[in-house]
Design a protein around this motif. Structure first.
Motif, PDB file in Angstrom:
ATOM      1  N   TYR A 184       0.599  -1.432  -0.132  1.00 51.11           N
ATOM      2  CA  TYR A 184       0.308  -0.275  -0.026  1.00 51.11           C
ATOM      3  C   TYR A 184       0.570   1.231   0.068  1.00 51.11           C
ATOM      4  N   LYS A 185       2.067   1.158  -0.852  1.00 45.15           N
ATOM      5  CA  LYS A 185       2.592   2.166  -0.978  1.00 45.15           C
ATOM      6  C   LYS A 185       2.577   3.495  -1.485  1.00 45.15           C
ATOM      7  N   SER A 186       1.119   3.307  -2.193  1.00 41.96           N
ATOM      8  CA  SER A 186       0.431   4.360  -2.605  1.00 41.96           C
ATOM      9  C   SER A 186      -0.695   5.037  -1.731  1.00 41.96           C
ATOM     10  N   ILE A 187      -0.570   5.228  -0.218  1.00 44.07           N
ATOM     11  CA  ILE A 187      -1.487   5.758   0.578  1.00 44.07           C
ATOM     12  C   ILE A 187      -0.389   6.873   1.195  1.00 44.07           C
ATOM     13  N   GLN A 188      -2.130   7.673   1.413  1.00 40.41           N
ATOM     14  CA  GLN A 188      -1.329   9.222   1.821  1.00 40.41           C
ATOM     15  C   GLN A 188       0.082   9.120   3.258  1.00 40.41           C
ATOM     16  N   ALA A 189       0.201   8.046   3.816  1.00 42.38           N
ATOM     17  CA  ALA A 189       0.670   8.093   5.639  1.00 42.38           C
ATOM     18  C   ALA A 189       2.027   7.142   5.112  1.00 42.38           C
ATOM     19  N   PHE A 190       1.796   7.299   3.601  1.00 44.82           N
ATOM     20  CA  PHE A 190       3.663   6.168   3.137  1.00 44.82           C
ATOM     21  C   PHE A 190       4.064   6.821   2.109  1.00 44.82           C
ATOM     22  N   HIS A 191       3.447   6.921   0.795  1.00 43.22           N
ATOM     23  CA  HIS A 191       3.563   7.647  -0.274  1.00 43.22           C
ATOM     24  C   HIS A 191       4.657   8.329  -0.287  1.00 43.22           C
ATOM     25  N   LYS A 192       5.425   8.934   1.101  1.00 39.48           N
ATOM     26  CA  LYS A 192       6.632  10.371   0.924  1.00 39.48           C
ATOM     27  C   LYS A 192       7.328   9.743   1.396  1.00 39.48           C
ATOM     28  N   MET A 193       7.759   8.516   2.146  1.00 40.42           N
ATOM     29  CA  MET A 193       9.019   8.012   3.044  1.00 40.42           C
ATOM     30  C   MET A 193       9.276   7.519   2.253  1.00 40.42           C
ATOM     31  N   ASN A 194      10.463   7.269   2.718  1.00 43.41           N
ATOM     32  CA  ASN A 194      11.355   6.493   1.735  1.00 43.41           C
ATOM     33  C   ASN A 194      11.458   5.179   1.470  1.00 43.41           C
ATOM     34  N   ASN A 195      11.270   4.998   3.682  1.00 45.07           N
ATOM     35  CA  ASN A 195      11.284   3.628   3.724  1.00 45.07           C
ATOM     36  C   ASN A 195      10.001   3.179   4.875  1.00 45.07           C
ATOM     37  N   LEU A 196      10.405   1.804   5.888  1.00 45.10           N
ATOM     38  CA  LEU A 196       9.101   1.911   7.032  1.00 45.10           C
ATOM     39  C   LEU A 196      10.227   3.015   8.489  1.00 45.10           C
ATOM     40  N   ASP A 197      10.665   2.762   7.874  1.00 42.80           N
ATOM     41  CA  ASP A 197      11.440   3.446   9.085  1.00 42.80           C
ATOM     42  C   ASP A 197      11.352   4.754   9.052  1.00 42.80           C
ATOM     43  N   ASP A 198      11.565   5.872   8.219  1.00 37.01           N
ATOM     44  CA  ASP A 198      11.447   6.535   7.736  1.00 37.01           C
ATOM     45  C   ASP A 198       9.320   6.775   8.471  1.00 37.01           C
ATOM     46  N   PHE A 199       8.826   5.992   8.243  1.00 35.46           N
ATOM     47  CA  PHE A 199       7.703   6.356   8.455  1.00 35.46           C
ATOM     48  C   PHE A 199       6.987   6.052   9.958  1.00 35.46           C
ATOM     49  N   LEU A 200       8.209   4.886  10.503  1.00 34.90           N
ATOM     50  CA  LEU A 200       7.947   4.768  12.329  1.00 34.90           C
ATOM     51  C   LEU A 200       8.435   6.035  12.753  1.00 34.90           C
ATOM     52  N   GLU A 201       9.818   6.996  12.458  1.00 34.70           N
ATOM     53  CA  GLU A 201       9.798   7.635  12.715  1.00 34.70           C
ATOM     54  C   GLU A 201       9.149   9.035  12.833  1.00 34.70           C
TER      55      GLU A 201
END
Length: 587
Positions: free
Chosen positions: A294-311
């Motif tokens: 689901y990389k295209s959803i708003q919460a993820f699509h600007k994040m380079n990787n999962l760590d970026d999102f979690l931080e």
């Protein structure tokens, strides 16, 4: 010479004397018989009152040898573990060091662990129970004369006895015969509700259910207007099912497409005796898969990787944005609960207990994706299905090159971010292994898992070209090409070209992706609707035009917008009808 009269008198006197002796002998024999009979009766009464005290157990015909066809009912009433804050915290700390950080999964408990779990939890007085459930002994409800085990052995529960208790030999003979008869007459379940959760191997289970139902001419509760999902992420409503509003279907057998669960609405569609089950996956591995898919959803699509999102989740995650629910406690969301709760929330443990209690109350069985083969064996025993019924190939599975290894630090961040899902998973992972032990047995499980894998390998050699999955660009038949979404590369299969037509048809069912199989079932159940133009057919056609990649973000947005328009139209029609009814009442 004696007088004849004296001779007769002498004879009578001797006969009476001998007769008296005989009477005495008969009297003595009678006394002896009465004495023996009295002693035997007294001993019998003594045996009946003491029973088999040296074995120290009481008997309940319904629980010592449970009939296979009643197993799912026992599952629903069986005591489940955990739910209390201390138990969850200790379980989390105990397991954290044992987790494989890349996939976040537990190592499969060893036989000793399974036995230890059984020993630790079968003592009724010391068992932790789930909220909302009365404490029940393992083999029967309170007040039953069921076998009750403790660590020290078998103990009798009170002085209650069944009338006309059989002897030990007739007891075991009768129950062994009953168990064998019950197994021989076990009736397969055909009323089934499967809550299809996300990224948990649920597409593979959907294929199993599709094949089982299609081969037996069962009726599926398919989404209205030819959709592939039951208008997810909206809460499920009964009119989302094709044939409900029109009343064109008399009875539904299987419901298994994606939905946000709502038991009261599902019960309006499915028969009362339906078997409810679902499947969970370790939230660590699941989060990695969700981020890619689901990389295209708003919460993820600007994040380079999962760590970026979690931080930066506190900044990038907005629960009000559509489809962002995939990024946070998705398991809780799918089961119909509020997923927006943080690890430091004061009511986290209370919310966890509430969710667990509700899931236990509404579902008969929760499987674990991390132990998929074991889950299928447990499922087949509960449903009274054959091994052939649960064999499968992986569907909707990613290529290895799109998987990302996770560090221990990332895994811990995921557990904290998805704290509610993590606690739900810990609880049902524990209860899963208790069910395996109590309903199948460790040795039987090992044996049947081996048989299942041998059967799968045999089918792969027969059905699949090169015997393995391939990337979507290599799938030759467009009708077997899997739907592509996000950044994931979903693999598919090619059918072995050197098999006869009948075998090919069976093999194709094993590897048909979800969208295509759903479309085929629609055609079979609702041929009039299937003949009309529909949006879902363009999804399949677009894959043939673009074999490597479907325009999935656009398709997903169109599907979501279509579903929202449908819901608004439904509610608008309902509001208009109510308004007209009120106007008529006023007039």
């Amino acid at each position: 010479m004696d007088h004849p009269l004296s001779s007769v008198t002498s004879f009578v006197r001797r006969w009476l004397c001998n007769r008296r002796h005989s009477l005495w002998i008969l009297l003595i024999l009678l006394v002896v018989c009465i004495t023996i009979q009295t002693l035997v009766a007294r001993q019998a009464r003594s045996d009946k009152s003491t029973g088999l005290s040296h074995l120290r157990f009481t008997v309940n015909n319904d629980h010592l040898f449970p009939a296979p066809q009643n197993v799912w009912e026992d599952l629903h009433s069986e005591t489940l573990l955990a739910g209390k804050q201390g138990v969850l915290r200790s379980a989390q700390s105990d397991r954290a060091s044992d987790l494989h950080h890349q996939n976040g999964g537990h190592e499969k408990p060893s036989g000793n662990i399974l036995r230890r779990h059984g020993d630790n939890t079968e003592t009724f007085a010391s068992r932790e129970v789930s909220p909302g459930k009365p404490p029940l002994p393992k083999h029967g409800p309170p007040g039953s004369l069921a076998l009750h085990r403790t660590r020290t052995g078998l103990t009798t529960r009170g002085d209650r006895r069944l009338p006309n208790t059989p002897t030990p030999f007739t007891f075991f003979k009768d129950h062994l015969h009953s168990a064998a008869h019950a197994q021989a007459t076990c009736q397969p379940k055909s009323h089934i509700v499967f809550l299809k959760t996300h990224k948990t191997a649920s597409s593979t289970i959907l294929n199993i259910l599709y094949r089982y139902g299609e081969s037996r001419n069962l009726t599926f509760a398919l989404p209205l207007n030819k959709h592939s999902q039951l208008f997810y992420p909206f809460f499920f409503a009964s009119h989302f099912v094709e044939g409900v509003s029109s009343r064109s279907v008399r009875e539904f057998h299987i419901m298994c497409n994606h939905m946000r669960f709502k038991k009261s609405e599902v019960a309006k569609v499915m028969p009362e005796d339906s078997f409810y089950f679902s499947i969970l996956r370790n939230p660590v591995a699941m989060m990695e898969s969700i981020f890619i898919y689901y990389k295209s959803i708003q919460a993820f699509h600007k994040m380079n990787n999962l760590d970026d999102f979690l931080e930066n989740s506190w900044r990038s995650y907005n629960s009000s944005v559509i489809n962002n629910h995939y990024a946070h406690n998705i398991l809780a969301f799918d089961f119909g609960f509020d997923n927006n709760i943080t690890a430091d929330a004061e009511d986290l443990e209370d919310r966890t207990r509430m969710v667990i209690a509700a899931v236990e109350r509404e579902f008969h069985l929760i499987l674990i994706s991390d132990y998929f083969d074991e889950s299928m064996i447990l499922l087949r025993h509960v449903l009274c299905w054959s091994l052939d019924d649960v064999v499968s190939f992986k569907l909707n599975s990613r290529s290895e090159r799109t998987r990302r290894p996770l560090s221990a630090n990332t895994a811990e961040k995921i557990r904290k971010w998805n704290a509610l899902d993590w606690r739900i998973y810990l609880h049902f992972n524990t209860t899963f292994w208790h069910k395996v032990n109590s309903l199948v047995g460790e040795e039987q499980m090992v044996r049947e898992v081996s048989q299942l894998r041998e059967l799968r390998n045999s089918l792969a050699n027969t059905c699949l070209k090169d015997g393995r999955a391939v990337d979507p660009s290599q799938v030759k038949d467009a009708g077997l090409k899997p739907f592509q979404y996000g950044a994931a590369v979903i693999q598919g299969y090619n059918v072995n070209p050197h098999i006869d037509r009948e075998t090919r048809a069976k093999c194709e069912r094993l590897i048909t992706p979800e969208l295509q199989y759903t479309e085929r079932l629609y055609t079979q159940q609702f041929p009039g609707i299937a003949a009309k133009p529909r949006r879902s057919s363009r999804v399949v056609r677009s894959q043939s035009l673009h074999p490597d990649r479907t325009d999935t973000p656009g398709l997903a947005r169109n599907r979501d917008a279509d579903q929202r328009r449908f819901i608004r139209r439904r509610f608008s029609n309902l509001k208009s009808a109510l308004s007209e009814a009120n106007n008529r009442e006023r007039s």
